[in-house]
Design a protein around this motif. Structure first.
Motif, short mmCIF file in Angstrom:
data_model
loop_
_atom_site.label_atom_id
_atom_site.label_comp_id
_atom_site.label_asym_id
_atom_site.label_seq_id
_atom_site.Cartn_x
_atom_site.Cartn_y
_atom_site.Cartn_z
N UNK A 244 21.15 1.42 20.94
CA UNK A 244 20.70 2.54 22.13
C UNK A 244 21.83 2.58 23.23
N UNK A 245 22.56 2.02 23.20
CA UNK A 245 23.74 2.00 24.07
C UNK A 245 24.84 2.88 24.08
N UNK A 269 21.68 5.08 17.21
CA UNK A 269 22.52 5.25 16.09
C UNK A 269 22.00 3.95 15.25
N UNK A 270 22.36 4.19 13.90
CA UNK A 270 22.17 2.98 13.08
C UNK A 270 23.60 2.64 12.59
N UNK A 271 23.90 1.20 12.86
CA UNK A 271 25.18 0.58 12.77
C UNK A 271 25.44 -0.32 11.70
N UNK A 288 20.57 -6.66 25.39
CA UNK A 288 18.78 -6.63 25.62
C UNK A 288 18.16 -5.54 24.78
N UNK A 289 17.49 -4.66 25.62
CA UNK A 289 16.72 -3.82 24.95
C UNK A 289 17.41 -2.61 24.19
N UNK A 290 18.78 -2.48 24.21
CA UNK A 290 19.61 -1.48 23.68
C UNK A 290 19.82 -1.91 22.29
N UNK A 291 19.20 -3.04 21.65
CA UNK A 291 19.62 -3.13 20.27
C UNK A 291 18.31 -3.60 19.50
N UNK A 292 18.32 -3.18 18.18
CA UNK A 292 17.27 -3.90 17.53
C UNK A 292 17.98 -4.16 16.18
N UNK A 293 17.90 -5.41 15.76
CA UNK A 293 18.37 -5.95 14.37
C UNK A 293 17.58 -5.54 13.47
N UNK A 294 18.09 -5.14 12.29
CA UNK A 294 17.09 -4.56 11.08
C UNK A 294 17.41 -5.29 9.88
#
Length: 320
Positions: A244-245, A269-271, A288-294
């Motif tokens: 989200x950053x 975006x998905x990276x 922080x909350x700007x990332x979510x690992x999938x």
């Protein structure tokens, strides 16, 4: 004043970037313009005989003679950038930083130096080196020579908790990252390439021991940089995370990264990237909350465990 001294004075003026006028020189030294012309001819001959990277030319629009370089030189813009990068690195002692900056400035004309000096004056004054205060220039050069010669060495190394160990290694590459210089070296005891912070090397000496590596154990530092974060190798993984950053921040951090999907409704975006897991985890947690690992799933679980441990520390401190 004899001819030799007069010619040296003229040559010095030319070397420091001055335009010299034949008429002005004749007046200054109280000789005829023909004598000055002979001086200039002898200076031109000296340059040719000594194979110096200069040429004495007449600048009609400037009304005098000028010494120009015939060698490809680095521009003042490049020198400024290099100095700025060196100062930002904080990697060298104050004395070594002064030596480095003065050496870079010496590559350009006095006029160009006078333009750069006020630009860097404040940063030079407030320059704060790292805490280790270890001179590095000679040591880095020495290690570079051992790499070229494929020479094994024995080092006394100060580990993270300040205890000293002795290691016999084969230096393979030198890398700078996050304020520190590292030597990547093959350690036959562990049969692996390990990273050693150069400022922690307390003593080194050559050894007659022969260290052989397999082809697959050789270091390709250029390729390694594509996957390496914070000089933490770990295990190579294909990482996928939602971000989200600012996308460029993640793409610049991971050189192999690509945006594989966009979620405009979420502003994310998905990276996808290939990287080493240990350093990647350090960076991802910093977002922080700007990332979510999938993916991969075991790495997701590792991140979740780390976050739970972090939360537990804050929960424990708030109850004290």
């Amino acid at each position: 004043m004899n001819a030799a001294y007069r010619q040296l004075t003229i040559f010095q003026a030319l070397m420091t970037g001055h335009i010299v006028s034949k008429a002005d020189l004749a007046t200054q030294f109280r000789v005829s313009p023909r004598v000055i012309q002979r001086d200039l001819s002898q200076i031109r001959q000296f340059i040719a005989e000594q194979h110096l990277f200069y040429e004495l030319v007449y600048r009609r629009q400037l009304g005098g003679y000028q010494l120009i370089t015939t060698q490809t030189t680095v521009s003042k813009q490049a020198i400024l950038v290099l100095i700025k990068i060196a100062l930002a690195s904080r990697a060298l002692t104050r004395a070594e930083m002064t030596q480095t900056i003065d050496g870079l400035l010496a590559l350009i004309s006095p006029k160009d130096q006078s333009e750069i000096t006020p630009i860097i004056k404040n940063e030079r004054f407030y320059y704060q080196p790292l805490q280790h205060e270890q001179p590095l220039l000679d040591l880095i050069w020495q290690l570079s020579q051992y790499i070229t010669q494929k020479q094994a060495i024995t080092i006394t190394y100060q580990r993270q908790h300040r205890d000293l160990v002795t290691r016999t290694i084969l230096p393979a590459a030198i890398i700078f990252s996050e304020y520190y210089f590292y030597v990547i070296a093959y350690n036959p005891k562990y049969q692996h390439n390990l990273f050693y912070r150069i400022d922690r090397i307390r003593h080194l000496q050559t050894t007659s021991q022969t260290i052989a590596r397999q082809r697959g154990e050789r270091v390709e530092e250029g390729e390694m940089r594509q996957y390496l974060q914070y000089m933490q190798p770990g295990k190579k993984i294909t990482l996928q995370f939602k971000f989200w950053g600012i996308p460029e921040a993640a793409l610049d951090r991971f050189p192999t990264a690509k945006i594989t999907a966009r979620h405009p409704n979420e502003g994310a975006v998905l990276i996808t990237t290939t990287t080493f897991d240990t350093g990647a985890k350090m960076w991802l947690l910093s977002q922080g909350a700007n990332v979510q690992v999938l993916a991969p799933q075991n790495f997701v679980a590792d991140i979740q465990t780390e976050l739970n441990q972090m939360l537990a520390r804050y929960s424990a401190s708030s109850s004290v």
